[in-house]
Structures are given as C-alpha cells and as structure tokens.
Design an enzyme around this catalytic site. Sequence first.
Site, PDB file in Angstrom:
ATOM      1  NE  ARG A  80      -3.371   2.536   2.574  1.00 47.36           N
ATOM      2  CZ  ARG A  80      -3.505   3.289   3.668  1.00 47.36           C
ATOM      3  NH1 ARG A  80      -3.089   2.855   4.842  1.00 47.36           N
ATOM      4  NH2 ARG A  80      -4.065   4.469   3.592  1.00 47.36           N
ATOM      5  CG  HIS A 124      -1.495   8.696   3.586  1.00 44.39           C
ATOM      6  ND1 HIS A 124      -1.620   7.340   3.797  1.00 44.39           N
ATOM      7  CD2 HIS A 124      -1.167   9.218   4.785  1.00 44.39           C
ATOM      8  CE1 HIS A 124      -1.364   7.062   5.075  1.00 44.39           C
ATOM      9  NE2 HIS A 124      -1.075   8.182   5.696  1.00 44.39           N
ATOM     10  CD  GLU A 169      -5.330   7.395   9.987  1.00 43.42           C
ATOM     11  OE1 GLU A 169      -4.839   8.461  10.402  1.00 43.42           O
ATOM     12  OE2 GLU A 169      -5.006   6.276  10.438  1.00 43.42           O
ATOM     13  CG  ASN A 295      -5.451   3.177   8.700  1.00 40.52           C
ATOM     14  OD1 ASN A 295      -5.480   2.193   7.960  1.00 40.52           O
ATOM     15  ND2 ASN A 295      -4.998   4.360   8.306  1.00 40.52           N
ATOM     16  CE1 TYR A 297      -0.435   2.153  13.538  1.00 41.50           C
ATOM     17  CE2 TYR A 297      -2.390   3.361  12.876  1.00 41.50           C
ATOM     18  CZ  TYR A 297      -1.154   2.834  12.575  1.00 41.50           C
ATOM     19  OH  TYR A 297      -0.631   2.980  11.315  1.00 41.50           O
ATOM     20  CD  GLU A 353      -1.977   3.726   8.153  1.00 41.61           C
ATOM     21  OE1 GLU A 353      -1.783   4.129   9.323  1.00 41.61           O
ATOM     22  OE2 GLU A 353      -2.103   4.472   7.182  1.00 41.61           O
TER      23      GLU A 353
HETATM   24  C1  FCB Z   1      -1.771   6.885  10.872  1.00 35.43           C
HETATM   25  C2  FCB Z   1      -1.343   7.429   9.530  1.00 35.43           C
HETATM   26  C3  FCB Z   1      -0.006   6.949   9.063  1.00 35.43           C
HETATM   27  C4  FCB Z   1       0.983   6.804  10.200  1.00 35.43           C
HETATM   28  C5  FCB Z   1       0.379   6.038  11.352  1.00 35.43           C
HETATM   29  C6  FCB Z   1       1.314   5.816  12.520  1.00 35.43           C
HETATM   30  O1  FCB Z   1      -2.616   7.799  11.484  1.00 35.43           O
HETATM   31  O2  FCB Z   1      -2.279   7.090   8.539  1.00 35.43           O
HETATM   32  O3  FCB Z   1       0.443   7.817   8.067  1.00 35.43           O
HETATM   33  O4  FCB Z   1       1.470   8.029  10.574  1.00 35.43           O
HETATM   34  O5  FCB Z   1      -0.773   6.677  11.805  1.00 35.43           O
END
Ligand code: FCB
Length: 456
Positions: A80, A124, A169, A295, A297, A353
């Site tokens: 990607r 992006h 995002e 995405n 985390y 992500e």
């Molecule tokens: C996300 C972004 C990516 C990267 C990660 C850690 O928010 O899409 O570009 O910075 O976080």
Amino acid sequence: MPNLPLSAFPPNFVWGAATASYQIEGAATEDGRGESVWDRFCATPGKVRNGDDGTVACDFYHRYPNDIALMRELGIDAFRFSVAWPRVVPGGRGPVNDRGLDFYDRLVDDLLAAGIAPYVTLFHWDTPQPIEDAGGWPARATVDAFVEYVEAVAGRLGDRVGHWITHNEPWVVSWVGHAFGHHAPGRTSDADALATAHHLLLSHGRAVQIVRELSPGSEVGITLNLDFVYAAGDEDGDEAAATWVDGFHNRWFLDPIFKGAYPQDMVEEWREILPEIADGDLEQIAQPIDFLGVNNYTSPLVAADTDGSRSRIVRRADVDRTDMGWEVVPEGLRDLLLRLARDYAPKAIYVTENGAAYPDVRGHDGSVGDPERQAYLEGYIGAAAEAVASGVPLRGYFAWSLLDNFEWAWGYWKRFGLVYVDYATLERVPKGSFYRYRDLIAAQRAQGTDDVYAVA
Ligand code: FCB
C-alpha cells in the site's frame, strides 16, 4: 512464543505492508513536484519536532527497486502506497505533470513484475499548497480539484491497479489538521474541521465513480481510522461519554458512507457550525464501495468528565504502551471488526494499517531486535484471526509500516518500520519483526488442516 490461530485466515488472505508518499519518498523538488501543505508546515518553526521534513525521507523515490526486493524477501502479497497529488498536479489545478505520473507508473509495473499487488491511496494528506492558498479542504471547490487529480491518476494507472483507496483517515485530516492545528495545514477552527470532513467525504464519493469508470474491474474503498470505544464503568455518564467519542471519531464518517446520513446526535451537537450540505451530497457520499479500510492502533477507555467536557480518556493501569504512548489493546481490534460487520455490513474489510512505534536501536552486531513490536503484531493478528473465525469478512492485513519513516509532527523520532532506516546513510536493516512477519506469512500459506499453528 504464542500460537496464532492462523488457520482462521482463508488461503487467499492478503498480507501487506503500508506506506504514504510524504513519509517515504523524499525527492521533494524533483521531476516537477509542487509544494504540499506538509512542505510548508515543516518549514514553519515549531510545528514539527526537530525541524524535520520530508525533503529526503527514506529516498524511496530513488531506492524503490531495492525496497521492492525487501518486499519480496518479506513475502507480502500487496504493497500500500499513496500518490502525491503535488507530483501529479503541481499547481493543484491545471496542467498534469507527466513526469510525476511516470514515477508511479514505473512503481506499479515493478511491483506487478515482482508479484506484489499495488493498493493505491489517492490522498494521504499531501494537499498541494496552491489548493490550501485557494481555501483548502474547507472550500467546496477543492472537491472539483481533487476529482480532476483522480481522473489523471486513474486514467494513467487504472489499467493495472486493482485496489484503490480514496482517502486515508479523513478524521485526522479534518480535526488534527484543521481544528487542533497539530498537522498541516495547522488551522484551529471546528467549523473548518467539519467543512473539511464533508468535502473529503464528498470527494470520496465522486472519486469512487471515476475509479469505476477509468479502472474497470478494480475494487475501491476508503480508509478510516476507527477505534472501539470502551466505557470505563456502568454509570450512565460513562456510556454517554463513550457514545460521544464513538460519534466524533467513528460514526461521523461511517454513517454517511454506509447509511447516507450524518448521525443525528452529533448533528444536534454541531448544528451551529455545520457546512452547507447540498441536496444530493449524501447520495454521492453513500456510493456503494467494495471494501472498508480500517486503520487501528489502540482503543480508548472513556469516562464521563467531571469538569463539564464531554469525555475523558482513562489511562489503563495494566497494559503495555508503545513509544507513542498508545495502549496495546489487541482485543480492541477484534471488537471493532465485529462491531463494523454487525452495524455497517461492509462487503469486505481490510486492515490497512496496524503497527507500533518503539525506540529501536542497532546492536553491536548491526542487527535490530524489536521483541515488543513482534509481540504487538502477534497480539493484533491473533485478534484479527478471532474476528475472521466469527465471520467478519476481513480480506487482508497491512502492517504499518514497511520502513521507518517521517512520522508527521513527530518527525523521524518515532520508528514504526519492519525495516530500520539509518537516516544518516539511508541504509535499510530488517528488524526482528520483519523476519517474524515473514515467517508468519509463510506459515499461514503452508498451513494444512491443523487448527493452530506455531510460528516460532
Ligand atoms: C496513521 C497514519 C499513518 C501513520 C500512522 C502511525 O494515522 O495514517 O500515516 O502516521 O498513523
């Protein structure tokens, strides 16, 4: 080493790694590239840690053949990356810069020759500076400018690219860039954030139609940053706070895309500062899409605030944290995927992500061990497997990121890569997690009928 239920993943599951143009490419003034809002933001004192910028970054623009060789070694199915709008239309509107498109043309061809599918993100975050100067995303005319850019990219690459992501995002672009001022273009207005969100969504809907026309047979979707929001306690106030955070981060984007309407509770909240929403806008935004990109985390734990705000984040006492301070909550990804499938029923989902920053260093032998990142990936991939086992149509997973790179306002300080980058020399050093991910991919491919695979 834990056992991962890899057999939950279907044989054609897509394993990938993700990147973004400004974070890796460098070559900021080459081949006719124009200025982006991130060039300008980085050049503004005090905005980015250490005054870092993307002028050189990982020099992917020149070193991509070497990086494709690394991808092959890793064994990924898909890569990607994003296209930089200022390379393609340096003035934001007007003439298309063929030399900018040539770069992505070569990249796509080389990926395909290596047996790696390109997953192309159209935006992006690197808005051309001339677009910002003309009003930026809060101005409705930016939707038309974006559409022209998408026509140029899809017209050139549409015969070979099979997967398109319109935006990355939109919440972050809207709120972090236009209300909190921590990202380019550094604005600080809630009304600008909401106008940006609406125009990003509208341009997504228009881009979907263009991609369908110019890249027939391909799949197109959007990537949202989504978190499962947990209420800290059973009290009403905590539930209401969690509902608010969910509306702010998740539903404001999911509802118009999948249901053709903004969520009513949030509309009431923001009534005074909403942008013009023209007749037909929501129909455009709610174009059917082929997949939802997610995405993820971390997952916030939320409680009612005592000082009159809508919510506060509760720090968990019992979890690990990454170098970003983000809590490691793998089950949050599972719960999120289950919730998305239940409430929005997307045709397919990709985790576009997921990953972790840690303060990696090279050892005396030159290698980079990163056991925390390995544990993070195992935890989250295990959680994704649980979601698949429960019937979620998850089709692929992309680790963020292939390379250490320019982490926006944090500069080069935060390292997310499977591959360490020595910024003084630009040397690439695969970390322990690179080999771990490689072995996991290979084990999933090789699996027979056993329920549980040890990938140690
Ligand atoms: C996300 C972004 C990516 C990267 C990660 C850690 O928010 O899409 O570009 O910075 O976080």
